[in-house]
Design a protein around this motif. Structure first.
Motif, short mmCIF file in Angstrom:
data_model
loop_
_atom_site.label_atom_id
_atom_site.label_comp_id
_atom_site.label_asym_id
_atom_site.label_seq_id
_atom_site.Cartn_x
_atom_site.Cartn_y
_atom_site.Cartn_z
N GLY A 19 7.75 4.49 -3.46
CA GLY A 19 6.80 3.48 -2.96
C GLY A 19 7.39 2.09 -2.97
O GLY A 19 7.22 1.33 -2.02
N LEU A 50 0.82 -1.21 0.00
CA LEU A 50 0.00 0.00 0.00
C LEU A 50 0.86 1.27 0.00
O LEU A 50 0.35 2.36 -0.28
N GLY A 100 6.66 6.13 -7.80
CA GLY A 100 6.75 4.68 -7.92
C GLY A 100 8.01 4.13 -7.29
O GLY A 100 7.99 3.10 -6.62
N VAL A 157 3.03 1.90 -2.18
CA VAL A 157 3.21 2.29 -3.59
C VAL A 157 2.13 3.29 -4.02
O VAL A 157 2.47 4.39 -4.47
N PRO A 158 0.84 2.97 -3.90
CA PRO A 158 -0.14 3.98 -4.32
C PRO A 158 -0.10 5.25 -3.46
O PRO A 158 -0.32 6.35 -3.96
N SER A 210 2.57 6.61 -2.16
CA SER A 210 3.69 7.40 -2.66
C SER A 210 3.38 8.00 -4.03
O SER A 210 3.77 9.14 -4.32
N LEU A 211 2.68 7.24 -4.87
CA LEU A 211 2.30 7.78 -6.18
C LEU A 211 1.42 9.03 -6.02
O LEU A 211 1.62 10.03 -6.71
N LEU A 212 0.46 8.96 -5.10
CA LEU A 212 -0.40 10.11 -4.86
C LEU A 212 0.38 11.29 -4.29
O LEU A 212 0.15 12.44 -4.65
#
Length: 148
Positions: free
Chosen positions: A41, A20, A38, A22-23, A25-27
């Motif tokens: 994350g 979790l 990416g 990863v998303p 960090s992307l946001l």
């Protein structure tokens, strides 16, 4: 002679929680760079999993000793054991816990084994160990104690 060995590995759902990152960090990095989000994350997820695996304690009954993590106690100083699961295990790990107890706990492992100590010189009254096989660990402690 070793009669019991268990490495208390993290549960598989810990990997899902780590992923979790990863998303999230992307946001967080989306206004700056999707690639950076990416990468960050992925590094965070890998770090969480690595920490969970490296911190997995080992419980061993061998040569007249019980070893849990870095601690050890002679089996001759063990007075008894008690297996707990579910609500009883939660009470044993929480409200009923003596602050002097030695703990080897994993939050993702429900069963625990309480190991009572009978050493008058030791301020630790008992150990509480997270284990996926508490009945086998208790039997190994009893079996070795009886033959030693």
């Amino acid at each position: 002679m070793e009669t019991y060995r268990e490495r208390v590995w993290p549960a598989p759902w810990i990997a899902v929680i780590a992923l979790l990152a990863v998303p999230a960090s992307l946001l967080t990095f989306a206004p700056v760079s999707i690639v950076a989000g990416g990468v960050v994350g992925g590094v965070l997820a890998a770090g969480v999993m690595l920490a969970a695996v490296l911190s997995a304690p080992t419980i061993v009954v061998a040569d007249g000793m019980l070893r849990a993590g870095s601690a050890r106690v002679p089996l001759s100083l063990i007075g008894g054991t008690a297996v707990a699961r579910g609500a009883e295990a939660r009470r044993m790990r929480g409200p009923e816990l003596d602050a002097r107890a030695f703990l080897v706990l994993r939050p993702d492992v429900d069963p625990v084994l309480r190991v009572d100590l009978v050493d008058p010189d030791d301020p630790v009254p008992y150990w509480v160990l997270s284990t996926r096989r508490p009945e086998q660990l208790a039997a190994a402690i009893r079996g070795t104690t009886e033959t030693a």
